[in-house]
Design a protein around this motif. Structure first.
Motif, mmCIF file in Angstrom:
data_model
loop_
_atom_site.group_PDB
_atom_site.id
_atom_site.type_symbol
_atom_site.label_atom_id
_atom_site.label_comp_id
_atom_site.label_asym_id
_atom_site.label_seq_id
_atom_site.Cartn_x
_atom_site.Cartn_y
_atom_site.Cartn_z
ATOM 1 N N UNK A 45 21.405 85.942 83.552
ATOM 2 C CA UNK A 45 22.042 84.598 83.255
ATOM 3 C C UNK A 45 22.806 84.393 81.671
ATOM 4 N N UNK A 46 22.106 84.751 80.500
ATOM 5 C CA UNK A 46 22.538 84.281 79.595
ATOM 6 C C UNK A 46 24.111 84.733 79.601
ATOM 7 N N UNK A 47 25.315 84.152 78.900
ATOM 8 C CA UNK A 47 26.717 84.604 79.040
ATOM 9 C C UNK A 47 27.277 84.506 77.669
ATOM 10 N N UNK A 48 26.814 85.678 76.678
ATOM 11 C CA UNK A 48 27.891 85.590 75.530
ATOM 12 C C UNK A 48 29.220 85.707 75.697
ATOM 13 N N UNK A 49 30.012 85.097 74.798
ATOM 14 C CA UNK A 49 31.489 85.247 75.117
ATOM 15 C C UNK A 49 32.220 86.407 75.041
ATOM 16 N N UNK A 65 23.024 82.741 73.563
ATOM 17 C CA UNK A 65 23.139 81.777 74.678
ATOM 18 C C UNK A 65 24.539 81.669 75.476
ATOM 19 N N UNK A 66 25.379 80.999 74.963
ATOM 20 C CA UNK A 66 26.867 81.021 75.897
ATOM 21 C C UNK A 66 26.751 79.828 76.442
ATOM 22 N N UNK A 67 28.047 79.219 76.998
ATOM 23 C CA UNK A 67 28.274 77.855 77.734
ATOM 24 C C UNK A 67 27.235 77.485 78.743
ATOM 25 N N UNK A 68 26.523 78.609 79.351
ATOM 26 C CA UNK A 68 25.669 78.106 80.397
ATOM 27 C C UNK A 68 24.265 77.912 79.882
ATOM 28 N N UNK A 224 23.338 67.805 85.887
ATOM 29 C CA UNK A 224 22.961 69.438 86.072
ATOM 30 C C UNK A 224 24.076 70.319 86.107
ATOM 31 N N UNK A 225 25.204 69.922 85.229
ATOM 32 C CA UNK A 225 26.168 71.226 85.157
ATOM 33 C C UNK A 225 25.601 72.543 84.821
ATOM 34 N N UNK A 226 26.302 73.819 85.169
ATOM 35 C CA UNK A 226 25.836 74.852 84.947
ATOM 36 C C UNK A 226 26.262 75.422 83.882
ATOM 37 N N UNK A 227 27.584 74.793 83.205
ATOM 38 C CA UNK A 227 28.206 75.096 82.105
ATOM 39 C C UNK A 227 28.954 74.059 81.251
#
Length: 235
Positions: A45-49, A65-68, A224-227
């Motif tokens: 799940x973690x989404x670095x740019x 981390x990232x936007x999510x 509860x937005x995912x990002x």
């Protein structure tokens, strides 16, 4: 002075252990791992740019981390175990460790003072020494840690100590994430993977100023937005 170790050339192996865990070497690129997991209905799940070039090792080093992150947390929230090499070459693996092992003898250790312990025994002895000292350190400073260390995502202010010790366990793997190579070198990791979301949508909200956008986040966070990300005037 120092050393930069590039794991992305040779340490690129990974293996799915089950529907929840994947064994990964530090040189594996994040996007490559998720392309492998996607046909299986899974993802990390973690989404670095910079997902096409970012390695798992670097994500572990800085707690990417990232936007999510507001939904899935940061990298430390998805780590099960880490294999660690210390500065003196001692190697062992750590996870959420039971403190009860401190009262048990080390398997394979010799009572003879003349025999050299095997690398496995030396690693286990070192792991227990670290566990014992960390447990005392965290107990003695529990109130200070609770008062001073914030729980925000991400949190890159020093070593992450909040909430890693319970009465019976100490999560050394969670503490080591974000240590940026100062405590040890990660040579492999067992990570939690998750089912891919069945659906995904996007909303674009426009604001006249930054303060209004920040206030709106406090309102929509309950949905509860995912990002959540910001495109300001510079972008």
């Amino acid at each position: 002075t120092g050393i930069v170790i590039d794991c992305s050339r040779f340490m690129t192996g990974f293996e799915l252990l089950n529907d929840n865990l994947v064994l990964v070497q530090p040189g594996v690129v994040h996007a490559q791992l998720n392309r492998y997991l996607k046909p299986l209905g899974l993802y990390f799940p973690p989404d670095p740019s910079n997902t096409e070039v970012t390695t798992v090792g670097s994500m572990l080093a800085i707690d990417a981390a990232g936007s999510r992150a507001i939904r899935v947390g940061s990298t430390r929230d998805h780590v099960n175990r880490l294999e660690v090499v210390l500065a003196d070459g001692t190697c062992f693996d750590v996870g959420n460790e039971s403190l009860s092992i401190l009262n048990q003898p080390v398997a394979g250790s010799s009572t003879s003072l003349l025999s050299e312990p095997s690398p496995e025994v030396r690693g286990e002895q070192t792991r227990r020494t670290i566990l014992s000292k960390m447990a005392k350190l965290l107990t003695d400073n529990a109130q200070l840690i609770q008062e001073k260390q914030r729980s925000s995502i991400p949190n890159c202010s020093g070593y992450f100590l909040k909430g890693i010790k319970t009465r019976q366990h100490l999560n050394l793997a969670r503490m080591l994430v974000d240590s940026e190579g100062t405590l040890g070198l990660f040579t492999s990791a067992i990570l939690h993977v998750s089912p891919l979301p069945a659906h995904r949508g996007v909303a674009l909200l426009l604001f006249g100023d930054l303060s209004s956008a920040i206030k709106a986040v406090q309102t929509i966070i309950h949905e509860q937005p995912s990002a959540c990300d910001l495109l300001d005037r510079r972008l």
